[in-house]
Design an enzyme around this catalytic site. Sequence first.
Site, PDB file in Angstrom:
ATOM      1  N   TRP A  99       3.872  18.819  11.217  1.00 54.65           N
ATOM      2  CA  TRP A  99       5.013  17.891  11.316  1.00 54.65           C
ATOM      3  C   TRP A  99       5.423  17.356   9.951  1.00 54.65           C
ATOM      4  CZ3 TRP A  99       7.680  18.933  15.246  1.00 54.65           C
ATOM      5  CH2 TRP A  99       7.076  19.282  16.453  1.00 54.65           C
ATOM      6  N   ASP A 166       5.989   8.412  10.857  1.00 48.30           N
ATOM      7  CA  ASP A 166       6.234   9.164  12.092  1.00 48.30           C
ATOM      8  C   ASP A 166       5.079   8.876  13.054  1.00 48.30           C
ATOM      9  OD1 ASP A 166       6.545  11.011  14.107  1.00 48.30           O
ATOM     10  OD2 ASP A 166       6.515  12.791  12.818  1.00 48.30           O
ATOM     11  N   LYS A 190       5.897  11.639  24.139  1.00 46.98           N
ATOM     12  CA  LYS A 190       4.444  11.745  24.191  1.00 46.98           C
ATOM     13  C   LYS A 190       3.817  10.508  24.824  1.00 46.98           C
ATOM     14  CE  LYS A 190       4.857  15.253  20.925  1.00 46.98           C
ATOM     15  NZ  LYS A 190       5.603  15.480  19.692  1.00 46.98           N
TER      16      LYS A 190
HETATM   17  C1  LIG Z   1       6.294  16.075  18.752  1.00 48.90           C
HETATM   18  C2  LIG Z   1       6.350  15.556  17.376  1.00 48.90           C
HETATM   19  C3  LIG Z   1       7.530  15.627  16.597  1.00 48.90           C
HETATM   20  C4  LIG Z   1       8.788  16.291  17.093  1.00 48.90           C
HETATM   21  O1  LIG Z   1       9.429  15.496  17.985  1.00 48.90           O
HETATM   22  P1  LIG Z   1      10.860  15.901  18.579  1.00 48.90           P
HETATM   23  O2  LIG Z   1      11.214  14.645  19.303  1.00 48.90           O
HETATM   24  O3  LIG Z   1      10.642  17.070  19.474  1.00 48.90           O
HETATM   25  O4  LIG Z   1      11.768  16.206  17.468  1.00 48.90           O
HETATM   26  C5  LIG Z   1       7.500  15.063  15.344  1.00 48.90           C
HETATM   27  N1  LIG Z   1       6.397  14.492  14.839  1.00 48.90           N
HETATM   28  C6  LIG Z   1       5.251  14.433  15.543  1.00 48.90           C
HETATM   29  C7  LIG Z   1       4.048  13.778  14.946  1.00 48.90           C
HETATM   30  C8  LIG Z   1       5.188  14.957  16.828  1.00 48.90           C
HETATM   31  O5  LIG Z   1       4.046  14.892  17.531  1.00 48.90           O
END
Ligand SMILES: *Cc1c(COP(=O)(O)O)cnc(C)c1O
Length: 354
Positions: A99, A166, A190
């Site tokens: 990521w 993030d 998530k």
């Molecule tokens: C799943 C995830 C993403 C991507 O998320 P999207 O909403 O599908 O763009 C980005 N960063 C992390 C840490 C993730 O687990």
Amino acid sequence: MRKHNFGAGPGVLPEAAIKKTQESLFDFNNSGMGVMEISHRSKDFDAVLQKAKSLVKELLHVPDTHEVLFLQGGASTQFAMVPMNFLKKKAAYIDQGAWSNKAIKEAKLFGEVEVIASSKDKNYSYQPKGYTIPADCDYLHICSNETIHGTQVKNFPASSIPVICDMSSDIFSRPVDVSKFDLIYAGAQKNMGPSGVTLAIIKKDIVGKSERVMPTMLNYKTHLENDSLYNTPPVIAILVCMHVLEWLKSIGGVEAMQKINQQKFDMFYNEVDSNPLFTGTAAAEDRSPMNACFLLKDASMDEAFLAKAKEAGIVGIKGHRSVGGFRASMYNALPVESVKVLVQVMKDFAKANG
Ligand SMILES: *Cc1c(COP(=O)(O)O)cnc(C)c1O
């Protein structure tokens, strides 16, 4: 019967939240209309938006310096929106895995990127530590939980420059000191709700300072000034988030959630560490309670183990292709019972094949 859903994302959601959403689909608040059919500027929806926002603030103890935004485009759009709004000359990024790499790629479109630490040398099986944060960068970008490699940042670095994080895969799983971050963002799917809405918690005084020309929708200022209602927001996704956060509050909030997650973590890793057939891939001190990556020492047994897991009602444990083996994602809504079932399958598998 619902499955034991260890999927990495979209992940399992609390049953109570799904059922409450179900009721709203056909007739929302006795309006004679479903929630997907009402105006996003109606009183009924505004109540949902305000409630969701205030629950985020309450559960994460968001200080008055910060505001909560509901955006679209997922965390992946934040990878670009962050540098577009805040990268003037140079930004510091930590290379923690898949990521962060995507975030770095987008940042390079807007300026200079200094990768100040990396765990690439060991296929991202640990979290970089002890690095120096350069004072001449516009911000530091960090990812709190590496979903694919199963590692988590346990202690955030002290920083003299703004920190942008993030938190897509571990938001609401543990307490965080929001005041230490200028921006936290997370795709909802998530730990918070369905895909389609992206949470941003932003320090208000950093917004609107960029001289860069940018699309209205990609400017945080637009969403801050319009209370996340500049255009039509993802109405139903926000409603589900509201129900999920109500559930989280009802069980005692993020502090209680952390204890439950620790319980699941201990149960799972005690098994991995004592079972002769399995091994964990992440460095012990950086193991994530949200995503646990593990292998069978003899990979030729992978299919047989997956079949046994499937028989027990377990889904979503096949590992990401870049790590192999298995990954058990144990998001907030995954019941402790599901982890018990997985551990039992691992024990039985060792007995039968040991
Ligand atoms: C799943 C995830 C993403 C991507 O998320 P999207 O909403 O599908 O763009 C980005 N960063 C992390 C840490 C993730 O687990």
